[in-house]
Design an enzyme around this catalytic site. Structure first.
Site, short mmCIF file in Angstrom:
data_model
loop_
_atom_site.label_atom_id
_atom_site.label_comp_id
_atom_site.label_asym_id
_atom_site.label_seq_id
_atom_site.Cartn_x
_atom_site.Cartn_y
_atom_site.Cartn_z
N HIS A 27 19.28 38.06 -7.77
CA HIS A 27 20.71 38.28 -7.46
C HIS A 27 21.02 39.76 -7.33
O HIS A 27 21.89 40.14 -6.54
CB HIS A 27 21.59 37.69 -8.57
CG HIS A 27 21.84 36.22 -8.45
ND1 HIS A 27 22.52 35.65 -7.40
CD2 HIS A 27 21.51 35.20 -9.28
CE1 HIS A 27 22.60 34.34 -7.58
NE2 HIS A 27 21.98 34.04 -8.71
N CYS B 66 21.97 26.94 -9.48
CA CYS B 66 22.62 28.24 -9.59
C CYS B 66 24.12 28.04 -9.76
O CYS B 66 24.71 27.20 -9.07
CB CYS B 66 22.34 29.06 -8.33
SG CYS B 66 23.06 30.71 -8.32
N LEU B 67 24.73 28.83 -10.64
CA LEU B 67 26.17 28.75 -10.83
C LEU B 67 26.93 29.13 -9.56
O LEU B 67 28.07 28.72 -9.37
CB LEU B 67 26.61 29.64 -12.00
CG LEU B 67 26.07 29.24 -13.37
CD1 LEU B 67 26.49 30.25 -14.43
CD2 LEU B 67 26.50 27.84 -13.75
N GLN C 42 27.41 37.84 -9.42
CA GLN C 42 27.98 36.49 -9.42
C GLN C 42 29.41 36.47 -9.93
O GLN C 42 30.11 35.48 -9.73
CB GLN C 42 27.12 35.54 -10.25
CG GLN C 42 25.77 35.25 -9.64
CD GLN C 42 24.99 34.30 -10.51
OE1 GLN C 42 24.32 34.72 -11.45
NE2 GLN C 42 25.10 33.02 -10.22
N HIS D 145 14.97 34.46 -11.05
CA HIS D 145 16.17 33.98 -10.36
C HIS D 145 17.32 35.00 -10.50
O HIS D 145 17.93 35.38 -9.50
CB HIS D 145 16.58 32.63 -10.97
CG HIS D 145 17.85 32.07 -10.42
ND1 HIS D 145 17.87 30.93 -9.65
CD2 HIS D 145 19.14 32.47 -10.54
CE1 HIS D 145 19.13 30.67 -9.32
NE2 HIS D 145 19.92 31.58 -9.86
N GLU D 146 17.59 35.43 -11.72
CA GLU D 146 18.71 36.34 -11.95
C GLU D 146 18.45 37.73 -11.38
O GLU D 146 19.35 38.34 -10.80
CB GLU D 146 19.06 36.42 -13.44
CG GLU D 146 19.49 35.11 -14.05
CD GLU D 146 20.64 34.41 -13.34
OE1 GLU D 146 21.48 35.08 -12.70
OE2 GLU D 146 20.71 33.17 -13.42
N GLY E 245 21.70 31.69 -17.18
CA GLY E 245 21.65 33.07 -16.74
C GLY E 245 22.82 33.39 -15.83
O GLY E 245 23.41 32.49 -15.23
#
Length: 166
Positions: free
Chosen positions: A134, A88-89, A51, A130-131, A46
């Protein structure tokens, strides 16, 4: 299509609330394509627009069933509970234990601004929570139970085969 630069924990943009998308412009379409490329290149499941430094309410997710594009997403129902490792990225090389709903129902608009609803369990439910976090300026590290741990990734099978040939 292009790979966008990821923003990492500590970058102030990751703590800001993203703005509602009102229409699909060529720039928004390009952003969505670039986000998908960036997510796949980074081996993520994701990615949210903040991000990559863009404060728009756009998320892409692919947990192995093909990509979903969420524009202006909202969670409308949750149920159950799951606890597990999350990464997480924007927090590379780390993971931590997080408890999330095991079932999530969300509504959003697709890349053509058509409304849709989707239900997900387990990894898909975790990824949506999670996404979508953000988009409101939150990272999973705010929810971690216990310390963050270092993560090492195994090289992919394809890469290992290449190495064996040389």
């Amino acid at each position: 299509m292009a790979i966008r630069n990821l923003r990492y924990q500590g970058d102030p943009i990751l703590n800001k609330k993203a703005k509602v998308v009102k229409e699909i412009t060529p720039r928004v379409s390009q952003l969505i394509d670039d986000m998908l490329d960036t997510m796949y290149e980074a081996n993520g499941v994701g990615l949210a627009a903040p991000q990559v430094g863009i404060l728009k309410r756009i998320v892409v997710i692919d947990v192995g069933e093909g990509p979903y594009v969420f524009i202006n997403p909202e969670i409308i129902a949750t149920d159950g509970e799951q606890t597990g490792d999350e990464g997480c990225l924007s927090v590379p090389g780390k993971c931590g234990v997080v408890t999330r709903p095991n079932y999530v129902k969300a509504k959003a608009f697709d890349k053509d601004m058509n409304p849709f609803e989707v239900e997900g369990t387990e990894l898909f439910a975790r990824a949506m929570c999670h996404e979508f976090d953000h988009l409101d300026g939150h990272l999973y590290t705010e929810l971690v139970e216990g310390p963050l741990r270092d993560v090492t990734y195994e090289p992919e099978e394809e890469e290992m085969e290449k190495g064996d040939e040389e």
